[in-house]
Motif scaffolding. Structure first.
Motif, PDB file in Angstrom:
ATOM      1  N   SER A 195       0.814  -1.213   0.000  1.00  0.00           N
ATOM      2  CA  SER A 195       0.000   0.000   0.000  1.00  0.00           C
ATOM      3  C   SER A 195       0.848   1.263   0.000  1.00  0.00           C
ATOM      4  O   SER A 195       0.426   2.300  -0.508  1.00  0.00           O
ATOM      5  CB  SER A 195      -0.948   0.003   1.207  1.00  0.00           C
ATOM      6  N   LEU A 215       3.119   1.067  -3.930  1.00  0.00           N
ATOM      7  CA  LEU A 215       2.440   1.125  -5.230  1.00  0.00           C
ATOM      8  C   LEU A 215       1.935   2.529  -5.514  1.00  0.00           C
ATOM      9  O   LEU A 215       1.809   3.367  -4.611  1.00  0.00           O
ATOM     10  CB  LEU A 215       1.269   0.135  -5.249  1.00  0.00           C
ATOM     11  N   SER A 235      -3.007   1.917  -5.030  1.00  0.00           N
ATOM     12  CA  SER A 235      -2.852   1.606  -3.601  1.00  0.00           C
ATOM     13  C   SER A 235      -4.023   2.083  -2.743  1.00  0.00           C
ATOM     14  O   SER A 235      -4.176   1.619  -1.619  1.00  0.00           O
ATOM     15  CB  SER A 235      -1.555   2.216  -3.068  1.00  0.00           C
ATOM     16  N   TYR A 284      -5.316   0.677   0.818  1.00  0.00           N
ATOM     17  CA  TYR A 284      -5.513   1.488   2.027  1.00  0.00           C
ATOM     18  C   TYR A 284      -6.921   1.278   2.594  1.00  0.00           C
ATOM     19  O   TYR A 284      -7.109   1.176   3.814  1.00  0.00           O
ATOM     20  CB  TYR A 284      -5.300   2.975   1.716  1.00  0.00           C
TER      21      TYR A 284
END
Length: 775
Positions: A273, A276, A281, A285
């Motif tokens: 997370s 990327l 991402s 998250y």
């Protein structure tokens, strides 16, 4: 003491005395037994003294109803969690099947470009919940298969090797009406526990294992130890009760692990997370957010489980206590309770000793013996503190064990002397106690260090205690020399170049006497200054903590009124300015006293270099050989004390930051402060450590030719690992400050010998109540 379990019995007690009358008639001598030594006892006498059974504890109807209610709730809690997983799966499935219409909406757009953007947007809206849901389902299923880490630091005994211990345990089980264990383990804990040998696989049978902490065998009498065993097997005297206890504790421990433990999967998800592209991402998250929410749900379920099961577990402890009292006596139970508390304190002291020994490359070969030695050496103030702690202890809503006083009061109603009262050391139960203690110690080290310890690294306890006594002599010498007016972070400005053979020995001796008299004259006044300076230093640390937490936007609670008053940068600046001004005033006064100490010490060391003086001092050649290294060590550590104290202050603030890591790790401002403090810590750590990389270590060490740098810091920490960096910084601070104190202490010991040759008595350790007037 661990898992409780009430016993359901058909026969009611027939008298106020819980000891069965037939057992009393069979063994009248047991009631009149007197303390016996290990030599007087034979296995036959020990086992004969334990013949006869005690009357089982009868649970009340209210207790049984409560047990039923707790059983239902504890089974429901994991089912509730499984139900939540089912809802998530259904939600993902419902979305996947029923949200396909989103693409039809996007496809109805008038223009081609708008239609294309709409399709991409709808694809994200459709796919994102499925991906997030899939990740969430995996992470929710993962706790259901979580397994505890198995400890390998215990030793299994064989019946043929320790027949007396096995037979003694069997007799205790028969006395309380509990199944006999099929296996007995030894470990290093100040505790004993009985449980199912293979966990859930043993739930339907009586496949039990008893684990005994060697410190109990080392520190308890035979009677006390028998009571502890009776307590443990009292939990297992009823089959349904012991299984209920196991289920409750297993569920509670499962919740505890899955709420707080993290594994590689969590680390990988976090790493992905954060590395990327944000356009991808953000899905991860969101997945992390929902995983966090599920863990909060688990936390709520865990607290409900602790609350509901708390009362039942405490009642199980009360029942197990009665078994202990009926076997070993009510008064013995009270004495054992206090003894176990003292063993816990002694265990902590032994761990501290172990840290000191390990710093010099040595480990004690018999850790239970070290605990026992610490137990015998506990000072009066510690004994009083333990008593006060027992008196003040309260039972909380979530506690699984009642407060000690409540347990003692409960067993007093038994009013029994017990059926077993032999008071010889419990070590008589083992055929070779020292051997087993050493084996368990090695297992303990393997569990801590993860590797086999070489025989050369293990040393007899007598050898290490001699070294420890030398350390204590150095500490006491510093206290005598300073006469109580000492604060560790106030360095002595002494140089190796100032210690030379005096031109006039008589004049040097007279100056020494004069400085000593002035030290005695002004000690009380400067003790006051030292106390004030210590208070200001403590406030300095609080100001730094407040400044760091303000930068990180953290609100602190607690009972520290001064720290709580620092609610803004302006207040921290004003407080820091006032503290610095006060410290400056105190520093001027302290330096006057410290100058007297330095001059007195220098004169004594200069006199030592006079050949006539050396001829009268034992081991003068060794002293002369070590003198320069000690002076060089003291000079270099003194030069870094201010920076070491700065490092310690940073570490204190960083520890406060780390308390909020889980809840604020996503906050950018907080993370920036953490990184800044880590950089400051790492810079200071490396800078200080570099100073000592080539300086020889002045004391004996198992590793030949070790440097102070290698002693102070065994390995370089990972700069991106907060825990590793903090641990290394604290170790550097503790080791160098300790080394400074030891070097000073050894020089003070030598100076005292010189003063004694001049007809000056060695001063007693300073006590405030004996303080002389400054006037």
């Amino acid at each position: 003491m661990s898992d409780p379990s009430p016993k359901r019995v058909q026969k009611k007690r027939t008298s106020a005395n819980p000891v069965k009358t037939d057992a009393t008639k069979q063994k009248p001598a047991s009631k009149k037994s007197s303390p016996a030594t290990a030599k007087e006892l034979t296995p036959q006498k020990i086992l004969q003294a334990l013949e006869g059974n005690i009357e089982p504890v009868t649970p009340t109807m209210l207790y049984r109803l409560n047990a039923l209610l707790v059983s239902i709730v504890m089974v429901l809690l994991p089912l509730i969690y499984v139900g939540i997983i089912g809802l998530v799966i259904w939600g993902v499935y419902f979305h996947a099947v029923n949200s396909l219409g989103l693409f039809e909406v996007a496809g109805s757009a008038s223009s081609g470009r708008a239609r294309g953007k709409g399709m991409i947007l709808m694809a994200l809206v459709y796919v994102a919940p499925i991906v997030i849901g899939a990740i969430l389902i995996v992470f929710m299923f993962k706790p259901l298969f979580s397994r505890p880490v198995q400890s390998s630091s215990r030793r299994s005994l064989k019946r043929e090797n320790e027949p007396l211990l096995f037979m003694f345990v069997d007799r205790v089980c028969d006395a309380v009406g509990a199944p006999r264990p099929v296996q007995i383990n030894l470990d290093i804990q100040v505790n004993a526990s009985a449980g199912f040998r293979r966990g859930w696989l043993s739930l339907l049978g009586n496949d039990l294992v008893l684990t005994i902490g060697m410190p109990l065998i080392a520190g308890l009498s035979l009677r006390q130890f028998s009571g502890v065993l009776a307590h443990e097997f009292g939990h297992f005297s009823q089959g349904a009760g012991m299984r209920l206890s196991f289920i409750i504790r297993s569920i509670n421990m499962w919740f505890l692990r899955v709420v707080y433990e993290r594994d590689d999967w969590d680390e990988r998800l976090e790493h992905l997370s954060e590395t990327l592209d944000l356009r991808v991402s953000w899905i991860l998250y969101l997945a992390r957010l929902f995983i966090w929410l599920t863990r909060k749900i688990l936390w709520v379920l865990m607290m409900v489980g602790h609350l509901v099961s708390g009362f039942l577990m405490r009642q199980m402890e009360f029942d197990a206590d009665r078994y202990e009292a009926r076997l070993a006596g009510s008064r013995c139970f009270a004495a054992t309770s206090k003894r176990l508390a003292l063993l816990g304190v002694a265990n902590q002291g032994a761990l501290n000793d172990l840290g000191q020994f390990y710093a010099e490359g040595r480990l004690v070969d018999n850790f239970p013996a070290l605990i026992n030695i610490n137990l015998k050496k506990l000072p009066e103030d510690v004994l009083q503190a333990v008593d006060a702690s027992i008196q003040q202890e309260k039972t909380g809503w979530f506690d699984t064990h009642p407060a000690t006083l409540a347990r003692i009061a409960s067993v007093q109603n038994e009013e029994t002397e017990g059926v077993f009262r032999l008071k010889a050391p419990a070590t008589v139960l083992l055929s070779n106690y020292p051997r087993e203690a050493k084996y368990v110690t090695r297992d303990f080290y393997f569990g801590v260090f993860g590797k086999k310890i070489k025989p050369s690294e293990l040393h007899s306890i007598d050898e290490l205690l001699i070294r420890q006594e030398e350390e204590q002599k150095m500490h006491r010498a510093v206290q005598r020399y300073y006469q109580g007016a000492i604060y560790p972070n106030r360095p002595l400005q002494i140089s190796e170049h100032s210690v030379q053979v005096p031109e006039d020995a008589k004049q040097c001796a007279q100056e020494l006497k004069n400085y000593r008299e002035k030290v005695l004259k002004h000690r009380s006044k400067y003790k006051t200054y030292v106390d004030e300076f210590r208070e200001q230093e403590s406030k300095s640390v609080s100001v730094n903590v407040a400044t760091v937490t303000l930068r990180a936007n953290i609100k602190l609670g607690g009972d520290d009124a001064f720290l709580k008053s620092l609610t803004s940068y302006d207040k921290t600046i004003k407080a820091s300015t006032a503290i610095d001004r006060k410290k400056g005033e105190l520093r001027i006064e302290l330096e006057k006293y410290e100058t007297l100490i330095v001059k007195r010490l220098e004169r004594a060391l200069q006199l030592f270099l006079v050949p006539k003086v050396q001829a009268q001092i034992p081991e003068a050649a060794e002293w002369e050989r070590d003198l320069r290294d000690l002076l060089l060590t003291l000079q270099n550590t003194n030069s870094q004390i201010a920076r070491l104290w700065e490092l310690h202050t940073i570490c204190t603030s960083f520890q406060v930051l780390m308390h909020f890591f889980d809840q604020m790790r996503q906050d950018e401002q907080y993370c920036e402060v953490v990184m800044t403090e880590m950089e400051k810590m790492e810079h200071l750590l490396n800078s200080i450590h570099t100073r000592f990389k080539r300086l020889p270590y002045p004391f004996e060490h198992s590793q030949a030719d070790i440097t102070i740098g290698e002693f102070a810091l065994s390995r370089t920490p990972e700069s991106n690992n907060p825990g590793d960096l903090l641990g290394a910084s604290e170790a550097l601070f503790e080791n160098l400050m300790s080394l400074n104190h030891r070097a000073l202490g050894k020089l003070c010991l030598l100076a005292e010998q010189v003063e004694k040759l001049l007809g000056l008595e060695i001063l007693p350790e300073f006590e405030a109540k004996e303080a002389e007037s400054d006037e």
